[in-house]
Design a protein around this motif. Structure first.
Motif, PDB file in Angstrom:
ATOM      1  N   ALA A   1      77.751 107.679  -7.373  1.00  0.00           N
ATOM      2  CA  ALA A   1      78.349 106.674  -6.492  1.00  0.00           C
ATOM      3  C   ALA A   1      77.679 106.705  -5.122  1.00  0.00           C
ATOM      4  O   ALA A   1      77.246 107.756  -4.639  1.00  0.00           O
ATOM      5  N   SER A   2      77.606 105.549  -4.475  1.00  0.00           N
ATOM      6  CA  SER A   2      76.969 105.451  -3.168  1.00  0.00           C
ATOM      7  C   SER A   2      77.409 104.169  -2.480  1.00  0.00           C
ATOM      8  O   SER A   2      78.027 103.300  -3.099  1.00  0.00           O
ATOM      9  N   LEU A   3      77.079 104.059  -1.222  1.00  0.00           N
ATOM     10  CA  LEU A   3      77.238 102.799  -0.496  1.00  0.00           C
ATOM     11  C   LEU A   3      75.868 102.147  -0.404  1.00  0.00           C
ATOM     12  O   LEU A   3      74.913 102.776   0.045  1.00  0.00           O
ATOM     13  N   THR A   4      75.788 100.894  -0.849  1.00  0.00           N
ATOM     14  CA  THR A   4      74.522 100.168  -0.784  1.00  0.00           C
ATOM     15  C   THR A   4      74.553  99.171   0.360  1.00  0.00           C
ATOM     16  O   THR A   4      75.472  98.360   0.475  1.00  0.00           O
ATOM     17  N   MET A   5      73.514  99.244   1.193  1.00  0.00           N
ATOM     18  CA  MET A   5      73.298  98.286   2.277  1.00  0.00           C
ATOM     19  C   MET A   5      71.869  97.799   2.123  1.00  0.00           C
ATOM     20  O   MET A   5      70.925  98.585   2.145  1.00  0.00           O
ATOM     21  N   MET A   6      71.705  96.490   1.933  1.00  0.00           N
ATOM     22  CA  MET A   6      70.420  95.944   1.498  1.00  0.00           C
ATOM     23  C   MET A   6      69.996  94.779   2.382  1.00  0.00           C
ATOM     24  O   MET A   6      70.784  93.890   2.686  1.00  0.00           O
ATOM     25  N   ASN A   7      68.747  94.790   2.822  1.00  0.00           N
ATOM     26  CA  ASN A   7      68.178  93.652   3.522  1.00  0.00           C
ATOM     27  C   ASN A   7      68.095  92.476   2.547  1.00  0.00           C
ATOM     28  O   ASN A   7      67.640  92.629   1.416  1.00  0.00           O
ATOM     29  N   LEU A   8      68.546  91.286   2.967  1.00  0.00           N
ATOM     30  CA  LEU A   8      68.513  90.129   2.076  1.00  0.00           C
ATOM     31  C   LEU A   8      67.112  89.831   1.560  1.00  0.00           C
ATOM     32  O   LEU A   8      66.956  89.251   0.487  1.00  0.00           O
ATOM     33  N   LEU A   9      66.105  90.207   2.327  1.00  0.00           N
ATOM     34  CA  LEU A   9      64.720  89.917   1.971  1.00  0.00           C
ATOM     35  C   LEU A   9      64.026  91.092   1.291  1.00  0.00           C
ATOM     36  O   LEU A   9      62.812  91.089   1.115  1.00  0.00           O
ATOM     37  N   HIS A  10      64.795  92.096   0.889  1.00  0.00           N
ATOM     38  CA  HIS A  10      64.226  93.280   0.252  1.00  0.00           C
ATOM     39  C   HIS A  10      63.418  92.890  -0.983  1.00  0.00           C
ATOM     40  O   HIS A  10      63.752  91.932  -1.682  1.00  0.00           O
ATOM     41  N   ARG A  11      62.370  93.663  -1.255  1.00  0.00           N
ATOM     42  CA  ARG A  11      61.519  93.396  -2.423  1.00  0.00           C
ATOM     43  C   ARG A  11      62.362  93.386  -3.709  1.00  0.00           C
ATOM     44  O   ARG A  11      63.396  94.039  -3.796  1.00  0.00           O
ATOM     45  N   SER A  12      61.910  92.654  -4.679  1.00  0.00           N
ATOM     46  CA  SER A  12      62.706  92.423  -5.884  1.00  0.00           C
ATOM     47  C   SER A  12      62.854  93.659  -6.758  1.00  0.00           C
ATOM     48  O   SER A  12      63.822  93.770  -7.510  1.00  0.00           O
ATOM     49  N   GLU A  13      61.917  94.587  -6.690  1.00  0.00           N
ATOM     50  CA  GLU A  13      62.027  95.805  -7.491  1.00  0.00           C
ATOM     51  C   GLU A  13      63.136  96.666  -6.903  1.00  0.00           C
ATOM     52  O   GLU A  13      63.001  97.224  -5.827  1.00  0.00           O
ATOM     53  N   VAL A  14      64.254  96.755  -7.607  1.00  0.00           N
ATOM     54  CA  VAL A  14      65.421  97.455  -7.092  1.00  0.00           C
ATOM     55  C   VAL A  14      65.254  98.963  -7.275  1.00  0.00           C
ATOM     56  O   VAL A  14      64.827  99.443  -8.312  1.00  0.00           O
ATOM     57  N   LEU A  15      65.577  99.694  -6.232  1.00  0.00           N
ATOM     58  CA  LEU A  15      65.559 101.152  -6.304  1.00  0.00           C
ATOM     59  C   LEU A  15      66.879 101.617  -6.914  1.00  0.00           C
ATOM     60  O   LEU A  15      67.937 101.473  -6.320  1.00  0.00           O
ATOM     61  N   LEU A  16      66.807 102.157  -8.117  1.00  0.00           N
ATOM     62  CA  LEU A  16      68.037 102.509  -8.818  1.00  0.00           C
ATOM     63  C   LEU A  16      68.655 103.803  -8.321  1.00  0.00           C
ATOM     64  O   LEU A  16      69.850 103.978  -8.358  1.00  0.00           O
ATOM     65  N   ALA A  17      67.849 104.742  -7.869  1.00  0.00           N
ATOM     66  CA  ALA A  17      68.388 106.031  -7.436  1.00  0.00           C
ATOM     67  C   ALA A  17      68.825 105.959  -5.975  1.00  0.00           C
ATOM     68  O   ALA A  17      68.040 105.588  -5.115  1.00  0.00           O
ATOM     69  N   PRO A  18      70.071 106.298  -5.662  1.00  0.00           N
ATOM     70  CA  PRO A  18      70.527 106.265  -4.279  1.00  0.00           C
ATOM     71  C   PRO A  18      69.692 107.170  -3.392  1.00  0.00           C
ATOM     72  O   PRO A  18      69.248 108.240  -3.800  1.00  0.00           O
ATOM     73  N   GLN A  19      69.472 106.741  -2.161  1.00  0.00           N
ATOM     74  CA  GLN A  19      68.770 107.547  -1.184  1.00  0.00           C
ATOM     75  C   GLN A  19      69.788 108.333  -0.371  1.00  0.00           C
ATOM     76  O   GLN A  19      70.905 107.893  -0.161  1.00  0.00           O
ATOM     77  N   ASP A  20      69.386 109.494   0.115  1.00  0.00           N
ATOM     78  CA  ASP A  20      70.272 110.310   0.945  1.00  0.00           C
ATOM     79  C   ASP A  20      71.572 110.638   0.231  1.00  0.00           C
ATOM     80  O   ASP A  20      72.600 110.810   0.868  1.00  0.00           O
TER      81      ASP A  20
END
Length: 301
Positions: free
Chosen positions: A264-283
């Protein structure tokens, strides 16, 4: 908004009959009563942000301290950046009562989630509900925070969440981005969906607040007529999931915040983020996606 055929929704609409109690707002100030009675625009549209960045965050469920940490990590600039939310700002988390103050911030923009909608429906006709600790809405939906708050704050919260639209459209340099809580019904273009939501079509309202067919069925057909769509509602415990041009970004923030649930994590994403989604949470518990690119979104538009 018209009633919904979702059986869970209908059960929760009957909470007053099944054990909830409450007080009427009669006798309170006329201004408070007028505020609570406000209705929301169904569709909210935002022009492109030409001076800063636009972020979207998944369901918060009262995890506001966690969100603040995420905003600091990405260097959020309140004067130029904007924060969009997929709804379900309340319930389960002990900081849920901060929602009115959160929504008063000029850079915060959210759609209505099913948790906000349930509270609105339970407050119809000026009723201010209260719930005991054993009430099913407390056990199943995390409404235990509500009873302890003063009436004045409850009225502020109701006024704030009543103003939330059902759908948000955002112009960006890459194309139009859509935002709603649950799902766009399969088979509808973005334009058809928005039109039906604006007309208060009961089936579309149910889908945008409660639907899970696309995600649970793994449907990757996407939504034509829009560049990218962000939704919450259905937790993705291993990071953001992509279904065509639909991004499911409720990654279980409150489960990470309160119970350290694995994945589980909190996702905060730039609307213009590249299309390849990073599946593993950072930090660990923060999944911060801020790698914008310039090319148009692609074939869905």
């Amino acid at each position: 908004m018209g009633s919904c055929s979702n059986p869970v929704f209908e059960q929760q609409r009957q909470a007053r009959i099944q054990g909830g109690s409450g007080i009427c707002r009669r006798g309170l100030s006329k201004q408070c009563a007028r505020d609570v009675a406000m209705t929301a625009p169904r569709i909210a549209r935002y022009a492109a942000n030409t001076t800063g960045r636009d972020f979207v965050v998944g369901d918060i469920h009262g995890a506001y301290t966690m969100l603040l940490v995420a905003m600091r990590r990405v260097g959020f600039e309140p004067k130029v950046d904007r924060l969009f939310c997929t709804g379900d700002l309340i319930d389960r988390g002990p900081e849920s009562a901060r929602v009115a103050k959160f929504l008063s911030l000029p850079y915060v923009h959210s759609v209505r989630g099913n948790h906000e909608d349930m509270l609105i429906q339970l407050s119809e006709g000026g009723y201010i509900p209260t719930f005991g600790s054993e009430h099913f809405l407390v056990r199943q939906n995390g409404l235990g925070w509500w009873d302890a708050e003063p009436v004045e704050l409850k009225l502020e919260i109701l006024a704030a969440i009543r103003k939330l639209p059902l759908v948000i459209e955002i112009e960006t340099p890459r194309g139009i981005v859509g935002l709603l809580h649950a799902e766009v019904p399969l088979g509808l273009s973005w334009q058809q969906f928005v039109a039906k939501a604006d007309e208060q079509d009961s089936k579309v309202i149910e889908s945008l607040l409660w639907g899970r067919e696309r995600i649970q069925g793994g449907n990757t057909s996407g939504v034509p007529g829009v560049g990218r769509v962000f939704v919450g509602h259905t937790p993705q415990m291993n990071g953001v999931s992509r279904f065509g041009n639909v991004y499911a970004i409720d990654t279980g923030a409150i489960f990470a915040d309160l119970w350290d649930k694995e994945g589980a994590s909190l996702t905060m994403m730039n609307l213009l983020h590249r299309s390849e989604v990073l599946l593993a949470p950072q930090d660990g518990v923060l999944n911060l996606l801020d790698e914008p690119v310039a090319q148009p979104f692609g074939s869905y538009t």
